[in-house]
Write a protein that holds these residues in place. Structure first.
Motif, PDB file in Angstrom:
ATOM      1  N   ASP A  69      26.951   1.799 -45.799  1.00 46.43           N
ATOM      2  CA  ASP A  69      28.326   2.580 -46.073  1.00 46.43           C
ATOM      3  C   ASP A  69      27.748   4.136 -46.536  1.00 46.43           C
ATOM      4  N   THR A  70      27.347   4.726 -45.487  1.00 51.79           N
ATOM      5  CA  THR A  70      27.137   6.161 -45.574  1.00 51.79           C
ATOM      6  C   THR A  70      28.367   6.805 -45.057  1.00 51.79           C
ATOM      7  N   ARG A  71      27.948   8.385 -45.138  1.00 53.61           N
ATOM      8  CA  ARG A  71      29.369   8.964 -44.714  1.00 53.61           C
ATOM      9  C   ARG A  71      29.591   8.786 -43.150  1.00 53.61           C
ATOM     10  N   ALA A  72      28.351   8.529 -42.362  1.00 51.76           N
ATOM     11  CA  ALA A  72      28.646   8.520 -41.077  1.00 51.76           C
ATOM     12  C   ALA A  72      29.203   6.917 -40.780  1.00 51.76           C
ATOM     13  N   ASP A  73      29.042   6.101 -41.600  1.00 49.60           N
ATOM     14  CA  ASP A  73      29.828   4.757 -41.713  1.00 49.60           C
ATOM     15  C   ASP A  73      31.301   5.001 -41.757  1.00 49.60           C
ATOM     16  N   TRP A  74      31.635   5.705 -42.650  1.00 48.74           N
ATOM     17  CA  TRP A  74      32.779   5.949 -43.049  1.00 48.74           C
ATOM     18  C   TRP A  74      33.780   6.481 -41.873  1.00 48.74           C
ATOM     19  N   LEU A  75      33.028   7.608 -41.289  1.00 45.71           N
ATOM     20  CA  LEU A  75      33.664   8.038 -40.005  1.00 45.71           C
ATOM     21  C   LEU A  75      33.754   7.388 -38.995  1.00 45.71           C
ATOM     22  N   ARG A  76      32.716   6.468 -38.717  1.00 45.98           N
ATOM     23  CA  ARG A  76      33.133   5.546 -37.674  1.00 45.98           C
ATOM     24  C   ARG A  76      34.356   4.814 -37.866  1.00 45.98           C
ATOM     25  N   ALA A  77      34.094   4.425 -39.282  1.00 45.11           N
ATOM     26  CA  ALA A  77      35.019   3.441 -39.771  1.00 45.11           C
ATOM     27  C   ALA A  77      36.795   3.798 -39.613  1.00 45.11           C
ATOM     28  N   VAL A 120      30.190 -15.719 -46.448  1.00 43.80           N
ATOM     29  CA  VAL A 120      29.447 -16.636 -45.066  1.00 43.80           C
ATOM     30  C   VAL A 120      29.352 -15.605 -43.944  1.00 43.80           C
ATOM     31  N   ALA A 121      29.673 -14.483 -43.723  1.00 42.24           N
ATOM     32  CA  ALA A 121      29.780 -13.620 -42.711  1.00 42.24           C
ATOM     33  C   ALA A 121      28.886 -12.443 -42.725  1.00 42.24           C
ATOM     34  N   ALA A 122      28.316 -12.032 -41.736  1.00 41.02           N
ATOM     35  CA  ALA A 122      27.478 -10.841 -41.772  1.00 41.02           C
ATOM     36  C   ALA A 122      28.201  -9.618 -41.578  1.00 41.02           C
ATOM     37  N   MET A 123      29.214  -9.277 -42.694  1.00 39.21           N
ATOM     38  CA  MET A 123      30.482  -8.450 -42.559  1.00 39.21           C
ATOM     39  C   MET A 123      29.773  -6.947 -43.067  1.00 39.21           C
ATOM     40  N   GLY A 124      28.776  -7.070 -43.836  1.00 40.30           N
ATOM     41  CA  GLY A 124      28.261  -5.504 -44.065  1.00 40.30           C
ATOM     42  C   GLY A 124      29.288  -5.039 -45.308  1.00 40.30           C
ATOM     43  N   HIS A 125      29.821  -4.176 -45.157  1.00 40.12           N
ATOM     44  CA  HIS A 125      30.612  -3.135 -46.184  1.00 40.12           C
ATOM     45  C   HIS A 125      32.226  -3.235 -45.580  1.00 40.12           C
ATOM     46  N   VAL A 126      33.023  -3.688 -46.392  1.00 40.41           N
ATOM     47  CA  VAL A 126      34.493  -3.794 -46.028  1.00 40.41           C
ATOM     48  C   VAL A 126      34.949  -2.456 -46.192  1.00 40.41           C
ATOM     49  N   GLN A 127      35.640  -1.747 -45.222  1.00 39.87           N
ATOM     50  CA  GLN A 127      36.159  -0.356 -45.438  1.00 39.87           C
ATOM     51  C   GLN A 127      37.818  -0.268 -45.256  1.00 39.87           C
TER      52      GLN A 127
END
Length: 330
Positions: A250-258, A296-303
């Motif tokens: 859930d980093t800034r790089a994750d947000w830009l990829r999302a 129950v799912a390996a979803m990480g952080h929903v964007q």
């Protein structure tokens, strides 16, 4: 097309496609700077267009800017111009989100180019969809679209759809009783005009869609902030078809990829003949956001939460003129 540097005419074409991207409340929080001497293009976030109450850490702002970046990549591929994108290239400039240069070593990206027709046809639809299910093959294609951008798309089970719909309603209630959140929404849905007589940002009344008659839906109702006479009611689908976009971190790089994955999914859905809408409503409240994910799912952080289906496309929404979002420097 063979070139080693971007030129102003090409940049105008690329940015013209880029700015059709969606953004929270259609705030269009991006700024492009073209350095004519070096031929490089930079994408900045605009903190003046941030939602200070409902997006205090600028997560949604990053998503919107990254969606515009993805459109730019599609536009470049369509004219046969391979580009290299570097995310967050300078720690000393936190609002510099990406740089774009020509990549002389890369070949044509036909998959990206094939999405170009959808760039200006994609619109958020806040209208009812039919009960016709989205075929598994199309959902698999949307999963692949998210995956190629480093993200995960998950179609929730029935029980989890009910959970998400409940969280949307909870988020609506929180906004209704929060004066700062109410004021923020009202500011971006008001018909305030500029010098030309029209507003070039925000959500216009024509894009609100009808009010929901019974049931629950993840469609965000902007009409409560600025009521419209004779807006009308409609029955929405009983079981909305949702998909959740998530990232490992859930980093800034994750947000830009999302944000790039979000736009790729939306463009692919549009190309496949689907209508789409999104909601970030329950993701704007830290108390609710974690609950959106499937435990129950390996979803990480929903964007982002997508609504998919068959129905009318939404109307065009205004866009700021290029003179406001593109600066050309020597």
């Amino acid at each position: 097309m063979t070139a080693t540097h971007l030129d102003p005419d090409t940049v105008i074409q690329l940015v013209g496609d880029a700015v059709t991207a969606p953004s929270m409340h259609n705030a269009q929080p991006w700024k492009f700077v073209f350095h004519a001497g070096s031929g490089g293009l930079a994408l900045y976030g605009d903190p003046e267009r941030a939602m200070k109450r409902t997006d205090p850490n600028h997560r949604s702002l990053h998503l919107g800017c990254a969606a515009a970046l993805f459109n730019l990549r599609v536009s470049a591929a369509w004219i046969g111009l391979p580009v290299r994108v570097q995310l967050l290239p300078d720690d000393a400039e936190p609002w510099l989100f990406a740089t774009v240069t020509i990549d002389e070593t890369a070949g044509a990206d036909h998959e990206l180019a094939s999405l170009h027709d959808a760039v200006r046809r994609r619109h958020t639809s806040r209208y009812p969809f039919s009960e016709e299910p989205v075929p598994t093959a199309l959902l698999d294609g949307l999963w692949a679209a998210a995956h190629v951008e480093g993200c995960r798309l998950t179609v929730p089970d029935t029980w989890h759809i009910d959970t998400v719909l409940g969280l949307v309603r909870d988020a609506e209630h929180r906004e209704e009783i929060d004066p700062l959140a109410r004021a923020e929404t009202a500011a971006w849905t008001s018909p305030t005009q500029d010098a030309s007589g029209t507003r070039s940002d925000g959500i216009p009344a024509a894009a609100f869609g009808p009010k929901v008659s019974g049931g629950r839906t993840p469609v965000r109702d902007f009409g409560w902030a600025n009521p419209i006479p004779d807006r009308g009611w409609a029955v929405f689908e009983k079981r909305p078809q949702l998909a959740l976009l998530s990232t490992p971190g859930d980093t800034r790089a994750d947000w830009l990829r999302a944000g790039q994955a979000m736009e790729r999914v939306l463009l692919q859905a549009t190309a496949d003949g689907l209508a789409t809408s999104m909601t970030s409503h329950p993701l704007e409240w830290p108390e609710l956001r974690w609950t959106v994910r499937d435990p129950v799912a390996a979803m990480g952080h929903v964007q982002m939460v997508f609504r998919l289906g068959y129905g009318p496309t939404g109307p065009d929404t205004p866009r700021r003129p290029l003179t406001e979002v593109l600066e050309i420097r020597e």
